[in-house]
Design a protein around this motif. Structure first.
Motif, PDB file in Angstrom:
ATOM      1  N   SER A 100      75.450  -9.183  13.626  1.00 21.16           N
ATOM      2  CA  SER A 100      76.271  -8.768  12.970  1.00 21.16           C
ATOM      3  C   SER A 100      76.391  -9.749  11.264  1.00 21.16           C
ATOM      4  O   SER A 100      77.179  -9.422  10.838  1.00 21.16           O
ATOM      5  N   GLU A 121      76.978   7.243   2.625  1.00 22.24           N
ATOM      6  CA  GLU A 121      75.647   6.330   3.795  1.00 22.24           C
ATOM      7  C   GLU A 121      75.904   7.363   5.309  1.00 22.24           C
ATOM      8  O   GLU A 121      74.915   7.306   5.644  1.00 22.24           O
ATOM      9  N   ASP A 122      77.427   7.321   5.679  1.00 25.32           N
ATOM     10  CA  ASP A 122      76.851   8.279   6.367  1.00 25.32           C
ATOM     11  C   ASP A 122      76.727   9.334   6.379  1.00 25.32           C
ATOM     12  O   ASP A 122      75.185  10.233   7.279  1.00 25.32           O
ATOM     13  N   THR A 163      81.734   9.599   4.475  1.00 24.71           N
ATOM     14  CA  THR A 163      80.617   8.434   3.109  1.00 24.71           C
ATOM     15  C   THR A 163      79.018   9.037   2.352  1.00 24.71           C
ATOM     16  O   THR A 163      78.621   9.576   3.541  1.00 24.71           O
ATOM     17  N   LYS A 191      74.223  -6.355   4.711  1.00 29.21           N
ATOM     18  CA  LYS A 191      74.010  -4.528   4.207  1.00 29.21           C
ATOM     19  C   LYS A 191      74.713  -4.408   3.821  1.00 29.21           C
ATOM     20  O   LYS A 191      75.534  -3.494   2.887  1.00 29.21           O
ATOM     21  N   GLU A 192      76.256  -4.166   4.544  1.00 26.18           N
ATOM     22  CA  GLU A 192      77.196  -3.481   4.065  1.00 26.18           C
ATOM     23  C   GLU A 192      78.333  -3.930   3.185  1.00 26.18           C
ATOM     24  O   GLU A 192      78.394  -3.290   2.313  1.00 26.18           O
ATOM     25  N   GLU A 221      74.281  -7.284   9.924  1.00 26.84           N
ATOM     26  CA  GLU A 221      75.225  -6.031   8.844  1.00 26.84           C
ATOM     27  C   GLU A 221      76.049  -6.337   7.541  1.00 26.84           C
ATOM     28  O   GLU A 221      76.347  -4.974   6.998  1.00 26.84           O
ATOM     29  N   MET A 222      76.342  -7.887   7.693  1.00 28.20           N
ATOM     30  CA  MET A 222      77.937  -7.747   6.813  1.00 28.20           C
ATOM     31  C   MET A 222      76.630  -7.787   5.466  1.00 28.20           C
ATOM     32  O   MET A 222      77.690  -7.105   4.645  1.00 28.20           O
ATOM     33  N   ASN A 239      79.678   3.869  -0.156  1.00 30.69           N
ATOM     34  CA  ASN A 239      80.577   3.500   1.175  1.00 30.69           C
ATOM     35  C   ASN A 239      81.642   4.177   0.703  1.00 30.69           C
ATOM     36  O   ASN A 239      82.498   4.480   0.968  1.00 30.69           O
ATOM     37  N   ARG A 273      75.294  -2.003   0.748  1.00 34.25           N
ATOM     38  CA  ARG A 273      75.921  -0.586   0.435  1.00 34.25           C
ATOM     39  C   ARG A 273      77.585  -0.635  -0.012  1.00 34.25           C
ATOM     40  O   ARG A 273      77.543   0.539  -0.969  1.00 34.25           O
ATOM     41  N   THR A 274      78.785  -1.201  -0.290  1.00 32.20           N
ATOM     42  CA  THR A 274      79.137  -1.375  -0.395  1.00 32.20           C
ATOM     43  C   THR A 274      79.283  -1.333  -2.719  1.00 32.20           C
ATOM     44  O   THR A 274      79.429  -0.263  -3.147  1.00 32.20           O
TER      45      THR A 274
END
Length: 355
Positions: free
Chosen positions: A13, A116-117, A114, A19-20, A16-17, A29, A23-24
């Motif tokens: 977790s 990323e998606d 987004t 990495k988030e 992932e945060m 995003n 990405r932001t």
């Protein structure tokens, strides 16, 4: 406390945060629909087409084509035409917000557009990638993920009432000649079936007969079971996390599949979704035309497009940077982010030092 499943989940977790955050900061995003909508916030066909033209050329410079021949320029034009058509179909499919597939594959419909998606979906995740064999890199077997393909195919089905397979260059395969050898007797080429030699003298497998496979298999299984029992069930937190994740793994993807349209229940669900799409989804005819155009471009000879989406990450990065969509263009804002990261880092170091 020993490092167990719960701790591994916390580690995952945290990663992932981080990495988030990255990405932001990179702008990945951001919603493509929000970037290309009109002043009132509605879908704009014109702005999307301009965006796609900019995107496919984002990592291109004039010097790249200095030595191009006429044939090279024509190939470049065809590549851009294919990529723009493909991205139009994919992005619009994600924006349709469908709730059910009309084909029996895919997991959950793709409803987020987004950057990323989009990048995650075109990488062909899951069963649509060949596994690593004998040290070779995994190979993509489809152009996009099963869920994105099913989303695009289902949207076309809702709009037109016609179920057309998603155009995929991997489905267009040239006929491969059968293996042939030249025999000494005839001197001609013949189809042959090579024999596989199962028992090679001196091979290490010859020694396996000396061992009791059942005994050692049972021993290995017992060791593994003891390890898993400690790792997953050794404390209440790990037990709870394991149970929750097991429930997620047992997720029935068929709940997003409408089912056999010959049944009254499935037909009713199909018609309900169809009415919603035809009411809310803008520029339906343009989508149909692009889908059919993609099918035309995907005819024999389209094998050249199998890896075309490998260029997309670089194009997305270049577009976001060129249009100042990253936080790195604002030194003051980046400074505030750095301060927060450094503060968190110092807190972790102080905690670790007290343990």
């Amino acid at each position: 406390m020993s490092f167990r499943y719960h701790n591994q989940k916390l580690k995952f977790s945290m990663e992932e945060m981080i990495k988030e955050l990255q990405r932001t900061c990179e702008g990945k995003n951001l919603s493509i629909g929000e970037i290309t909508c009109d002043e009132d916030g509605f879908y704009s066909e014109e702005k999307l087409l301009v965006f796609l033209d900019e995107l496919v050329n984002a990592d291109w410079s004039e010097e790249d084509g200095v030595l191009f021949s006429a044939a090279d320029w024509e190939a470049h034009r065809k590549d851009n035409e294919y990529l723009k058509t493909l991205l139009y179909v994919l992005i619009r499919s994600m924006q349709a917000q469908i709730a059910y597939f009309t084909c029996p594959y895919g997991v959950i419909p793709c409803t987020s557009d987004t950057f990323e998606d989009l990048l995650l979906s075109v990488n062909g995740m899951g069963d649509w990638i060949r596994p690593v064999v004998f040290g070779k890199e995994p190979q993509r077997e489809h152009l996009v993920s099963a869920s994105l393909e099913a989303t695009a195919r289902s949207l076309y089905h809702y709009i037109t009432g016609e179920d057309m397979a998603f155009p995929d260059p991997y489905s267009v395969k040239a006929a491969e000649p059968a293996p042939v050898v030249k025999t000494e007797e005839t001197g001609v080429q013949e189809d042959v079936q090579e024999d596989v030699q199962d028992d090679i003298p001196g091979d290490v497998s010859d020694d396996w007969d000396e061992y009791d496979f059942d005994y050692y298999s049972g021993l290995i299984q017992a060791i593994r079971q003891d390890r898993e029992e400690w790792y997953y069930h050794g404390d209440p937190a790990s037990e709870k996390d394991w149970e929750e994740d097991s429930d997620k793994d047992a997720f029935d993807q068929k709940r997003y599949y409408i089912g056999d349209l010959s049944t009254p229940e499935a037909k009713e669900r199909f018609e309900k979704q169809q009415r919603r799409v035809r009411f809310f989804f803008r520029n339906r005819q343009e989508y149909v035309e692009k889908y059919r155009e993609l099918a035309r471009l995907n005819e024999s000879g389209s094998e050249r497009y199998k890896n075309i989406l490998d260029t997309l990450p670089a194009k997305v990065t270049a577009w976001l940077q060129d249009h100042d969509r990253t936080v790195y263009t604002d030194a003051e804002f980046c400074g505030r982010v750095f301060d927060m990261i450094y503060a968190a880092t110092r807190d972790v170091i102080r905690w670790q030092g007290k343990q």
